[in-house]
Every structure is written in structure tokens, then in C-alpha cells.
Scaffold this motif. Structure first.
Motif, short mmCIF file in Angstrom:
data_model
loop_
_atom_site.label_atom_id
_atom_site.label_comp_id
_atom_site.label_asym_id
_atom_site.label_seq_id
_atom_site.Cartn_x
_atom_site.Cartn_y
_atom_site.Cartn_z
N GLY A 7 0.84 -1.18 0.00
CA GLY A 7 0.00 0.00 0.00
C GLY A 7 0.88 1.23 0.00
N ILE A 8 0.27 2.38 -0.29
CA ILE A 8 1.03 3.63 -0.39
C ILE A 8 0.30 4.75 0.35
N LEU A 9 1.06 5.51 1.15
CA LEU A 9 0.58 6.72 1.80
C LEU A 9 1.20 7.93 1.12
N LEU A 10 0.41 8.96 0.89
CA LEU A 10 0.97 10.18 0.30
C LEU A 10 0.09 11.38 0.60
N SER A 11 0.72 12.55 0.56
CA SER A 11 0.00 13.82 0.56
C SER A 11 0.21 14.39 -0.84
N PRO A 12 -0.68 14.06 -1.76
CA PRO A 12 -0.37 14.21 -3.20
C PRO A 12 -0.11 15.64 -3.67
N LEU A 13 0.90 15.73 -4.54
CA LEU A 13 1.16 16.97 -5.27
C LEU A 13 0.36 17.02 -6.56
N ASN A 14 0.07 15.84 -7.11
CA ASN A 14 -0.69 15.76 -8.36
C ASN A 14 -2.19 15.79 -8.08
N LYS A 15 -2.96 16.04 -9.11
CA LYS A 15 -4.41 16.08 -8.98
C LYS A 15 -5.05 15.78 -10.33
N GLY A 16 -6.38 15.68 -10.34
CA GLY A 16 -7.11 15.53 -11.59
C GLY A 16 -7.42 14.09 -11.96
N LYS A 17 -8.24 13.95 -13.00
CA LYS A 17 -8.71 12.65 -13.45
C LYS A 17 -7.57 11.75 -13.93
#
Length: 327
Positions: A119-129
Motif C-alpha cells: 500500500g502507499i501513503l501520500l499527501s499528493p502533489l498531483n491532482k485531476g482525473k
């Protein structure tokens, strides 16, 4: 070298299966036998053979964690909690740093998936569909902290909008004529995921509707310190910073210019990072429950990994306004 399962079995005069049951707290083992096994394991510093376990169960018992920068005290604090909680649950953390690069974040996420993280934890920099589709294509559990991607993934956070609205309202209620919201990430809204900071802006805007006698301003540029003198010329001013690191820079700027806080202006931060314990005057800030968010994120990720079915959630934890010495 630590003791093996077979050696524990020999010392305790029991079978290897009984030792494994006692160590893993599974199956039926008598109380005295279990206590004896655990005591021997502790005395001789038993450590499980994770490689053997992985080969046997077809699992890596590892989770990936993508962090923005090791220079961010907020993320360092979060990583410490994540690592400790994962280890307590029998998982190893593989931490990677994307250096504030959305493209780098994608590559690192793909790398973690290729290395069979569970599994992966992140505070994403990317966004969108497109990013949503990319994460779904990995076919492994993902939990986001703070920044949302979509309802397809569990996100653990506090109610940033409500927290910012309450923070701005607290400032306005103290009689300040002007409140300036310092939020440099807003200048990068088209390039990256700034959901948390956008929510904080919305909260400040809600407070502005309530306190029409207070002049509200938003400072978005990265060179926000250069905007401070002009703001201070417009009456009794307080700065609400969307991050304690920005507030600390403002405090340093004030010291360099011979200004005193809160005598010359008020100041409030966001996040309650650990370093604030060593700062004077004590910074008024919003605790966004860093430890709680990190612990809950690990719990949710492992629940996804271990459960047969799992429905994505939006989890909101409690925040707290910490009244200290800078307002």
C-alpha cells in the motif's frame, strides 16, 4: 545475532509450531507456555525473519510513503509517527522523497508499486482525473493525507475550512483592523494539488463575510515578506499564515526590523509543528492533529490491505486553536 524460532523451541522444550503461535498470538497456547516463550524471545532479542515470512505468504509486509521534502518539519513529524505505527503493526516503511516535484512523485509512486509495496501513503502533489486513473491502475491500496485526489481514495484530514474560519474569526474578534492571509502555495494552484491551502482560503473568506468591519487581504506570492511593510501601514494588522514555517519567517523578519509581536502586529500559524516549543514568543497556531492524521492514515491503509472488502472514506479528525502569545 538474534535467536531463531527453532532455538526458542529447543530452550522451551516445545514444538516450532507452538513457538510461532505464541509469537504471533494465534492458535491455542497455554498461558504459562506462552509467557515462557515470550520471555525467552525477549531475553535473546528475537526478531522475525521478514524475508522468510514474505516468501511463505507471498507478501512483502512493506508500505510505501511518499513525502514532499525532508526539509519540511511538518512532514518529518508525520513520518516519525507513520514509521512507528507501521513498525508496531509488523510492517516496514519504504520512504521516498519527491523534492516537491509532481513528475517526481509519479515516478516514485510507480517505483514503489513495482517493488511490490502492499500500500502507499501520500499527501499528493498531483491532482485531476489523469492522476486518479494512474493511482487506480496500480491496483494497490492508497491513502491520502490532507490533499484529496477524489472520492475513490480514502483521505485523512481535519476540516481545514472550518479551522481557518475559526482562526480568522478569533483574530477579527480581537479588534484588528486588518487581517492578511499569507499563503504562497495559492500561486501554484494550476500546477499542483493545493487542496489543503485552498480550503484554508475558503475558511478565511467565510470569516471575512462575518466581519465586514475588518479589512481582509490575501498574500499569494512566494516573496511574501516583501509585502509586509505595506500591509502594516493600513492599520492594526494581524497575519494568519497557512503554515507555521511561514509564520516563523515572519517572526524572523520582525526581529530584523526591530518589530515586536504582538505589540506591532499579530501573528498566527497553522499545523503546530514541534519546533514551536523552542520559539519565543510562543506562536498562536492551529493544531491540525499531525500525529492523529498520520496514525489514522496507517490504520486505514493496513485495514485496506488486510480486509477482504473496503470502501473509501473521507475521515475528518479534530483540530484545535492554540492560543499563545502572538495575538
Amino acid at each position: 545475532m538474534s535467536i531463531t524460532v527453532n532455538q526458542i523451541a529447543e530452550k522451551c522444550n516445545v514444538s516450532r509450531t507452538t513457538v510461532l503461535r505464541a509469537l504471533n498470538n494465534t492458535g491455542s497456547v497455554g498461558k504459562e507456555t506462552r509467557e515462557k516463550i515470550l520471555a525467552v524471545a525477549e531475553e535473546y532479542h528475537y526478531r522475525p525473519n521478514l524475508l522468510a515470512r514474505s516468501l511463505h505468504h507471498g507478501r512483502t509486509m512493506s508500505i510505501g510513503v511518499v513525502t514532499i521534502s525532508v526539509e519540511s518539519l511538518y512532514f518529518v513529524q508525520s513520518l516519525q509517527v507513520i514509521n512507528k505505527e507501521a513498525e508496531r503493526r509488523g510492517y516496514f516503511t519504504n520512504i521516498v522523497v519527491c523534492d516537491d516535484s509532481p513528475e517526481g512523485e509519479r515516478k516514485l509512486i510507480q517505483g514503489l508499486a513495482d517493488r511490490q509495496m502492499e500500500g502507499i501513503l501520500l499527501s499528493p502533489l498531483n491532482k485531476g482525473k489523469d492522476f486518479e486513473a494512474f493511482l487506480q491502475s496500480l491496483n494497490i491500496p492508497v491513502v491520502c493525507m490532507g490533499n484529496q485526489v477524489s472520492d475513490a481514495f480514502t483521505t485523512v484530514q481535519v476540516d481545514e475550512r472550518a479551522a481557518a474560519q475559526e482562526a480568522a474569526s478569533r483574530i477579527a474578534a480581537k479588534g484588528y483592523q486588518r487581517l492578511a492571509f499569507i499563503c504562497p502555495p495559492l500561486s501554484m494552484g494550476t500546477e499542483r494539488n493545493i487542496y489543503v491551502h485552498e480550503q484554508r482560503l475558503f475558511g478565511v473568506e467565510e470569516a471575512a463575510k462575518q466581519y465586514k468591519d475588518v479589512e481582509f487581504a490575501v498574500i499569494k506570492n512566494m516573496d511574501y515578506l516583501s509585502a509586509l511593510p505595506q500591509q502594516l501601514q493600513r492599520g492594526r494588522t494581524a497575519f494568519l499564515c497557512s503554515g507555521d514555517s511561514y509564520a516563523l519567517n515572519v517572526m524572523q523578519w520582525a526581529n530584523l526590523h526591530g518589530l515586536r509581536i504582538p505589540d506591532d502586529f499579530g501573528l498566527m500559524g497553522f499545523d503546530d509543528i514541534n519546533v514551536l516549543d523552542y520559539i519565543s514568543p510562543k506562536l498562536t497556531t492551529v493544531s491540525t492533529n499531525v500525529e492523529g492524521v498520520a496514525t489514522t492514515a496507517v490504520t486505514e491503509l493496513l485495514q485496506q490491505i488486510e480486509a477482504e472488502t473496503y470502501a473509501p472514506k473521507s475521515i475528518y479528525l479534530k483540530y484545535q486553536i492554540l492560543e499563545r502569545e502572538t495575538l
